[in-house]
Design an enzyme around this catalytic site. Structure first.
Site, short mmCIF file in Angstrom:
data_model
loop_
_atom_site.label_atom_id
_atom_site.label_comp_id
_atom_site.label_asym_id
_atom_site.label_seq_id
_atom_site.Cartn_x
_atom_site.Cartn_y
_atom_site.Cartn_z
CB SER A 39 -0.96 -0.05 1.19
OG SER A 39 -2.03 0.84 1.02
CG ASP A 151 -4.62 -2.00 1.37
OD1 ASP A 151 -3.44 -2.34 1.50
OD2 ASP A 151 -5.13 -1.08 2.02
#
Length: 252
Positions: A39, A151
């Site tokens: 991320s 993510d």
């Protein structure tokens, strides 16, 4: 010679603090031989691995309006499509290959449909980085090489595992500390704090594997989507890491 690995967590805007932490590490003579990130940590890690200085990356973030590069998803998979941010990253990472990086990098993401964690260290660089940043509910999954990337924090927000066997010393930077002096007063606060506690509990094994864990407490009250004050987030990471490193004797 000791081989150093640097692991950078996700954290949204809080990930900007990674840049300040890295600045302090560099000033202490510590430069990683291998970087792992997910991320926001994958985003910062890509620029660091490409050779940009912390000051360079901070300046890029200050002058860039990220929302200009995002487009509405126009579907029920998320609010935005993240693919437009590729134009931004190509300005600074034009070769767009892991192999072009000066420091090896491993990016961790989640394949939403295959229900598994995936790692990238060769080939196209930008798509895995952006896929790793696709927070559920905010961004639609990024389709890449037959996968639907989201993510990386869904499986592991501090991806120590991909590099642990290849290094002698692990430095982890977690940008998601949880304040202990906060009392949630209504349902949304209770749900949000519970989510953060669950994430922290899930990440404890990875955190415990780090020889040095840097977790700036000043980030605990920072909203994950408030990108308005990058200098302040940078300063939180820098000053905290500089203080810790002054007191630590590292076997490096």
């Amino acid at each position: 010679m000791t081989k150093v690995g640097l692991v950078l967590s996700g954290g949204g805007a809080r990930g900007i603090a990674h840049i300040g932490v890295i600045k302090a590490l560099y000033e202490s003579g510590i430069k990683p031989d291998l970087i792992s990130g997910t991320s926001a940590g994958a985003f910062v890690g890509a620029f660091m691995a490409a050779g940009y200085s912390p000051d360079d990356l901070l300046e890029i973030l200050i002058k860039t309006r990220l929302l200009r590069y995002l487009s509405p998803a126009w579907n029920l998979k998320g609010l935005f499509k993240i693919e437009g941010a590729e134009k931004l990253m190509l300005q600074y990472l034009p070769e767009n290959r892991f192999e072009s990086l000066k420091t090896p990098l491993i990016v961790s993401a989640t394949d939403l449909f295959a229900a598994e964690a995936v790692e990238y260290s060769t080939g196209n660089l930008i798509s895995p980085v952006l896929g790793s940043c696709c927070l559920p509910g905010i961004f639609a999954p990024l389709e890449f090489e037959g996968r639907h990337l989201m993510d990386g924090a869904i499986f592991d927000n501090l991806p120590v595992g991909p590099i642990a066997p290849s290094v002698d010393w692990l430095i982890g930077v977690n940008s998601n500390p949880v304040a202990k002096d906060q009392t949630p007063r209504h349902l949304p606060q209770i749900v949000y704090r519970s989510f953060r506690l669950a994430m922290r509990g899930k990440n404890m094994p990875s955190m415990n594997r780090c020889d040095l864990l840097l977790e700036p407490p000043g980030l605990a009250k920072t909203p994950p989507f408030d990108f308005r004050h990058p200098q302040e987030l940078y300063k939180i990471g820098y000053e905290y890491a500089r203080g810790v490193l002054k007191e630590k004797v590292l076997p490096l």
